[in-house]
Write a protein that holds these residues in place. Structure first.
Motif, PDB file in Angstrom:
ATOM      1  N   THR A   1       0.830  -1.210   0.000  1.00  0.00           N
ATOM      2  CA  THR A   1       0.000   0.000   0.000  1.00  0.00           C
ATOM      3  C   THR A   1       0.865   1.260   0.000  1.00  0.00           C
ATOM      4  O   THR A   1       0.606   2.214  -0.746  1.00  0.00           O
ATOM      5  CB  THR A   1      -0.911   0.023   1.244  1.00  0.00           C
ATOM      6  OG1 THR A   1      -1.634  -1.196   1.305  1.00  0.00           O
ATOM      7  CG2 THR A   1      -1.887   1.185   1.182  1.00  0.00           C
TER       8      THR A   1
ATOM      9  N   GLN B   1       2.133   7.276  -6.456  1.00  0.00           N
ATOM     10  CA  GLN B   1       1.167   8.317  -6.820  1.00  0.00           C
ATOM     11  C   GLN B   1       1.695   9.695  -6.388  1.00  0.00           C
ATOM     12  O   GLN B   1       1.669  10.656  -7.160  1.00  0.00           O
ATOM     13  CB  GLN B   1      -0.162   8.022  -6.105  1.00  0.00           C
ATOM     14  CG  GLN B   1      -1.231   9.063  -6.273  1.00  0.00           C
ATOM     15  CD  GLN B   1      -1.909   8.947  -7.613  1.00  0.00           C
ATOM     16  OE1 GLN B   1      -1.557   9.665  -8.553  1.00  0.00           O
ATOM     17  NE2 GLN B   1      -2.829   8.024  -7.759  1.00  0.00           N
TER      18      GLN B   1
ATOM     19  N   ASN C   1       4.654  10.880  -8.474  1.00  0.00           N
ATOM     20  CA  ASN C   1       4.301  11.357  -9.817  1.00  0.00           C
ATOM     21  C   ASN C   1       3.938  12.847  -9.853  1.00  0.00           C
ATOM     22  O   ASN C   1       4.032  13.485 -10.889  1.00  0.00           O
ATOM     23  CB  ASN C   1       3.122  10.549 -10.376  1.00  0.00           C
ATOM     24  CG  ASN C   1       3.566   9.210 -10.944  1.00  0.00           C
ATOM     25  OD1 ASN C   1       4.766   8.943 -11.068  1.00  0.00           O
ATOM     26  ND2 ASN C   1       2.613   8.374 -11.285  1.00  0.00           N
TER      27      ASN C   1
ATOM     28  N   MET D   1       2.626   1.702  -3.487  1.00  0.00           N
ATOM     29  CA  MET D   1       1.749   2.124  -4.590  1.00  0.00           C
ATOM     30  C   MET D   1       1.207   3.546  -4.388  1.00  0.00           C
ATOM     31  O   MET D   1       1.104   4.317  -5.341  1.00  0.00           O
ATOM     32  CB  MET D   1       0.608   1.124  -4.756  1.00  0.00           C
ATOM     33  CG  MET D   1       1.123  -0.214  -5.278  1.00  0.00           C
ATOM     34  SD  MET D   1      -0.143  -1.484  -5.389  1.00  0.00           S
ATOM     35  CE  MET D   1      -1.342  -0.687  -6.407  1.00  0.00           C
TER      36      MET D   1
ATOM     37  N   ASP E   1      -0.302   4.862 -14.151  1.00  0.00           N
ATOM     38  CA  ASP E   1      -1.498   4.950 -13.317  1.00  0.00           C
ATOM     39  C   ASP E   1      -1.941   3.590 -12.794  1.00  0.00           C
ATOM     40  O   ASP E   1      -2.470   3.485 -11.689  1.00  0.00           O
ATOM     41  CB  ASP E   1      -2.658   5.544 -14.128  1.00  0.00           C
ATOM     42  CG  ASP E   1      -2.592   7.073 -14.131  1.00  0.00           C
ATOM     43  OD1 ASP E   1      -1.684   7.622 -13.475  1.00  0.00           O
ATOM     44  OD2 ASP E   1      -3.444   7.692 -14.788  1.00  0.00           O
ATOM     45  N   SER E   2      -1.724   2.558 -13.607  1.00  0.00           N
ATOM     46  CA  SER E   2      -2.246   1.241 -13.232  1.00  0.00           C
ATOM     47  C   SER E   2      -1.575   0.673 -11.984  1.00  0.00           C
ATOM     48  O   SER E   2      -2.114  -0.238 -11.369  1.00  0.00           O
ATOM     49  CB  SER E   2      -2.078   0.265 -14.399  1.00  0.00           C
ATOM     50  OG  SER E   2      -0.724   0.255 -14.793  1.00  0.00           O
ATOM     51  N   VAL E   3      -0.406   1.187 -11.601  1.00  0.00           N
ATOM     52  CA  VAL E   3       0.247   0.647 -10.396  1.00  0.00           C
ATOM     53  C   VAL E   3       0.257   1.649  -9.243  1.00  0.00           C
ATOM     54  O   VAL E   3       0.918   1.441  -8.236  1.00  0.00           O
ATOM     55  CB  VAL E   3       1.692   0.177 -10.671  1.00  0.00           C
ATOM     56  CG1 VAL E   3       1.705  -0.998 -11.631  1.00  0.00           C
ATOM     57  CG2 VAL E   3       2.564   1.315 -11.179  1.00  0.00           C
ATOM     58  N   THR E   4      -0.476   2.759  -9.433  1.00  0.00           N
ATOM     59  CA  THR E   4      -0.515   3.715  -8.324  1.00  0.00           C
ATOM     60  C   THR E   4      -1.847   3.600  -7.601  1.00  0.00           C
ATOM     61  O   THR E   4      -2.838   3.119  -8.149  1.00  0.00           O
ATOM     62  CB  THR E   4      -0.331   5.174  -8.803  1.00  0.00           C
ATOM     63  OG1 THR E   4      -1.416   5.517  -9.648  1.00  0.00           O
ATOM     64  CG2 THR E   4       0.991   5.353  -9.515  1.00  0.00           C
ATOM     65  N   LEU E   5      -1.850   4.058  -6.389  1.00  0.00           N
ATOM     66  CA  LEU E   5      -3.040   3.953  -5.544  1.00  0.00           C
ATOM     67  C   LEU E   5      -3.473   5.351  -5.122  1.00  0.00           C
ATOM     68  O   LEU E   5      -2.636   6.207  -4.815  1.00  0.00           O
ATOM     69  CB  LEU E   5      -2.687   3.116  -4.311  1.00  0.00           C
ATOM     70  CG  LEU E   5      -3.794   2.871  -3.290  1.00  0.00           C
ATOM     71  CD1 LEU E   5      -4.911   2.043  -3.896  1.00  0.00           C
ATOM     72  CD2 LEU E   5      -3.218   2.164  -2.071  1.00  0.00           C
ATOM     73  N   GLY E   6      -4.782   5.582  -5.120  1.00  0.00           N
ATOM     74  CA  GLY E   6      -5.274   6.841  -4.573  1.00  0.00           C
ATOM     75  C   GLY E   6      -5.873   7.780  -5.588  1.00  0.00           C
ATOM     76  O   GLY E   6      -6.415   8.814  -5.228  1.00  0.00           O
ATOM     77  N   ASP E   7      -5.722   7.470  -6.877  1.00  0.00           N
ATOM     78  CA  ASP E   7      -6.401   8.204  -7.931  1.00  0.00           C
ATOM     79  C   ASP E   7      -5.909   9.609  -8.236  1.00  0.00           C
ATOM     80  O   ASP E   7      -5.959  10.058  -9.357  1.00  0.00           O
ATOM     81  CB  ASP E   7      -7.895   8.257  -7.661  1.00  0.00           C
ATOM     82  CG  ASP E   7      -8.673   8.067  -8.932  1.00  0.00           C
ATOM     83  OD1 ASP E   7      -8.352   7.116  -9.661  1.00  0.00           O
ATOM     84  OD2 ASP E   7      -9.549   8.880  -9.209  1.00  0.00           O
ATOM     85  N   TRP E   8      -5.511  10.360  -7.255  1.00  0.00           N
ATOM     86  CA  TRP E   8      -4.855  11.653  -7.491  1.00  0.00           C
ATOM     87  C   TRP E   8      -3.961  11.917  -6.303  1.00  0.00           C
ATOM     88  O   TRP E   8      -3.946  11.134  -5.346  1.00  0.00           O
ATOM     89  CB  TRP E   8      -5.881  12.779  -7.716  1.00  0.00           C
ATOM     90  CG  TRP E   8      -6.672  13.192  -6.515  1.00  0.00           C
ATOM     91  CD1 TRP E   8      -7.598  12.441  -5.852  1.00  0.00           C
ATOM     92  CD2 TRP E   8      -6.602  14.452  -5.829  1.00  0.00           C
ATOM     93  NE1 TRP E   8      -8.111  13.165  -4.801  1.00  0.00           N
ATOM     94  CE2 TRP E   8      -7.532  14.390  -4.750  1.00  0.00           C
ATOM     95  CE3 TRP E   8      -5.865  15.633  -6.015  1.00  0.00           C
ATOM     96  CZ2 TRP E   8      -7.730  15.465  -3.872  1.00  0.00           C
ATOM     97  CZ3 TRP E   8      -6.080  16.684  -5.146  1.00  0.00           C
ATOM     98  CH2 TRP E   8      -6.991  16.597  -4.086  1.00  0.00           C
TER      99      TRP E   8
END
Ligand code: HEM
Lengths: 209, 254
Positions: free
Chosen positions: A24, A31, A34, A27, A46-53
């Protein structure tokens, strides 16, 4: 044959909570990374990051942080208090380490979960130190003014970000090697869940890893 | 305060992005950590709002922890020398530089509202006549980049005392010419390095850095340093903030 306990319950609880918390944190950390990359050419998909923004990534990161840190501290306290570290991670001398690295390179390193080989000992001690370093640098990234007393270890806000990134990189490298070794010696996996294994010594325990 | 010029896309529309990506994304996230962590929290993996409420609760918990840390350590931010100042110093806001509000000095008055004895508005000339305090400190953005700048202006603690603000109140809230807004905890507002900045690098604060004034508070992340301030309210109500209301941590101390 009667099985014996080789991984105490708290080690197993620590281990799997830690694995979830680490994934967690990594990932959600990607995010956050980035939003302001340290290396121009490195951006995590994006596919390996968590939290959307960014805001969501920070929320995940600073929530999982508590799980990670509390869990790690309990493991360290119990590991020291019960003699677990002393028994399983030590002694670790350069001689044994070189011997086992050399054996590993020739695919001749024996493995059993009762008694970690020198390469494993070094890996486990190393990853604990790396996690602590990542924790300390994380504190400085989080509160660079209030925790400025830690700057002698990891530098100011800007340098602590690099140390924190290096910690993440080493943890990822550890996970790759660690999981690959479990894949090579899958018989270690069940005991890390149930805690129990056939008593040592056993034929299957001395197989080549 | 927030956006690095070249990464503005990313942050301009966090909500939109969130909605747009919600199905496509998260697959990995869900499968791996979301599941693993929410398992610990005893919540349903498929339940987004439950997860969000746990994250919100954790963020509030982190507010409390930061307040406690701040109360216990109460450090001064490191100060730097002229040679360390970042040049060029970036423009940063939730809009592009040409959209920065163009506040004119004539007619401008800083409004004071709420739990303040002397509510008479302040002209820039009157604020410039007060003792000025200068600092060269690191501005840290929530995005992760940081820059060193030099600001000078009126000690905010002195100012609050001078106007008879109730410093036992919980919050100081700011409203800005660009519809930006934010709320600070009183203890941070009273920190000795918190200033109502009127200049940047010894020049009248330019439009792009927040004319007519910016709250410079080096113990907070950049988005807690409002620019183009039009009014200040001393209050016991949390008025939230432009970014805080979208999910950035409320306290965001450094
Ligand atoms: C999800 C993937 C993972 C799997 C399948 C896995 C599997 C295992 C297994 C099977 C063992 C026992 C090794 C043996 O008995 O010889 C072990 C031990 C250990 N693993 Fe992992 N692991 C994973 C992730 C991690 C992560 C992410 C970390 C830390 C960053 C970690 C740190 C450790 C440590 C420190 C030990 C030694 C524990 C002790 O004896 O106190 N593992 N792991």
């Amino acid at each position: 044959m009667q099985k014996v306990l080789i991984h105490p319950l708290y080690v197993r609880i620590f281990h799997w909570i830690n694995a979830a918390a680490i994934v967690t944190m990594i990932m959600s950390g990607w995010q956050i990374y980035n939003a302001s990359p340290l290396f121009e050419s490195l951006i995590f998909p994006d596919s390996v990051t968590l939290g959307d923004w960014l805001g969501g990534g920070i929320q995940w990161h600073l929530a999982a942080m508590w799980v990670f840190v509390v869990n790690l501290l309990i493991y360290l306290v119990l590991g020291i208090a019960t003699g677990h570290f002393r028994e399983k991670f030590f002694p670790l001398g350069p001689k044994a380490l070189f011997h086992d690295i050399w054996a590993a390179m020739r695919f001749k390193l024996g493995h059993n979960s009762h008694d970690y080989n020198a390469v494993q000992k070094a890996f486990y001690i190393g990853i604990i130190l790396v996690m602590l370093m990542t924790f300390v640098s994380g504190l400085v990234v989080w509160k660079s003014v209030q925790f400025q007393a830690l700057s002698w270890i990891v530098g100011n806000y800007a340098t602590a970000r690099y140390v924190h990134f290096a910690g993440m990189t080493l943890i990822c490298a550890f996970i790759i090697v660690h999981v690959a070794l479990v894949a090579i010696v899958p018989s270690t996996l069940i005991p890390m869940i149930t805690g129990k294994a056939k008593p040592f010594p056993e034929k299957e325990n001395s197989h080549v890893a | 305060m927030l956006l690095k010029p070249n990464s503005s896309q990313k942050l301009l529309l966090p909500r939109t992005k969130q909605v747009k990506n919600i199905e496509r994304r998260f697959f990995m996230g869900r499968a791996l950590s979301f599941g693993a962590l929410s398992m610990l929290a005893g919540c349903n993996v498929a339940d987004d709002s439950k997860a969000q409420s746990i994250l919100d609760a954790m963020s509030r918990w982190n507010d409390g922890v930061q307040e406690a840390i701040f109360g216990a350590t109460n450090q001064l931010a490191t100060t730097y020398t002229e040679a360390d100042i970042t040049d060029p110093f970036p423009f940063n806001a939730y809009y592009s530089e040409d959209k920065a509000p163009d506040v004119k000095e004539e007619g401008y008055k800083l409004e004071l509202t709420g739990l303040v004895d002397k509510k008479a508005p302040w002209t820039l000339a009157a604020l410039r006549a007060l003792p000025q305090q200068s600092q060269i400190t690191r501005h840290i953005c929530v995005e992760g980049w940081s820059v060193i700048g030099k600001w000078a202006g009126v000690s905010f603690a002195d100012f609050l005392h001078m106007v008879g603000a109730d410093t036992k109140a919980k919050y100081v809230a700011f409203k800005c010419a660009d519809d930006y807004y934010t709320t600070l905890d009183m203890a941070s507002a009273l920190h000795p390095q918190t200033i109502l900045a009127l200049t940047f690098r010894d020049q009248v604060l330019p439009r792009k850095y927040g004319f007519p004034m910016k709250l410079r508070i080096p113990i907070k992340l950049g988005f807690k340093n409002p620019k183009h301030i039009m009014s200040i309210e001393v209050t016991n109500e949390d008025r939230g903030g432009y970014w805080e209301d979208q999910g950035y941590n409320w306290f965001s101390g450094t």
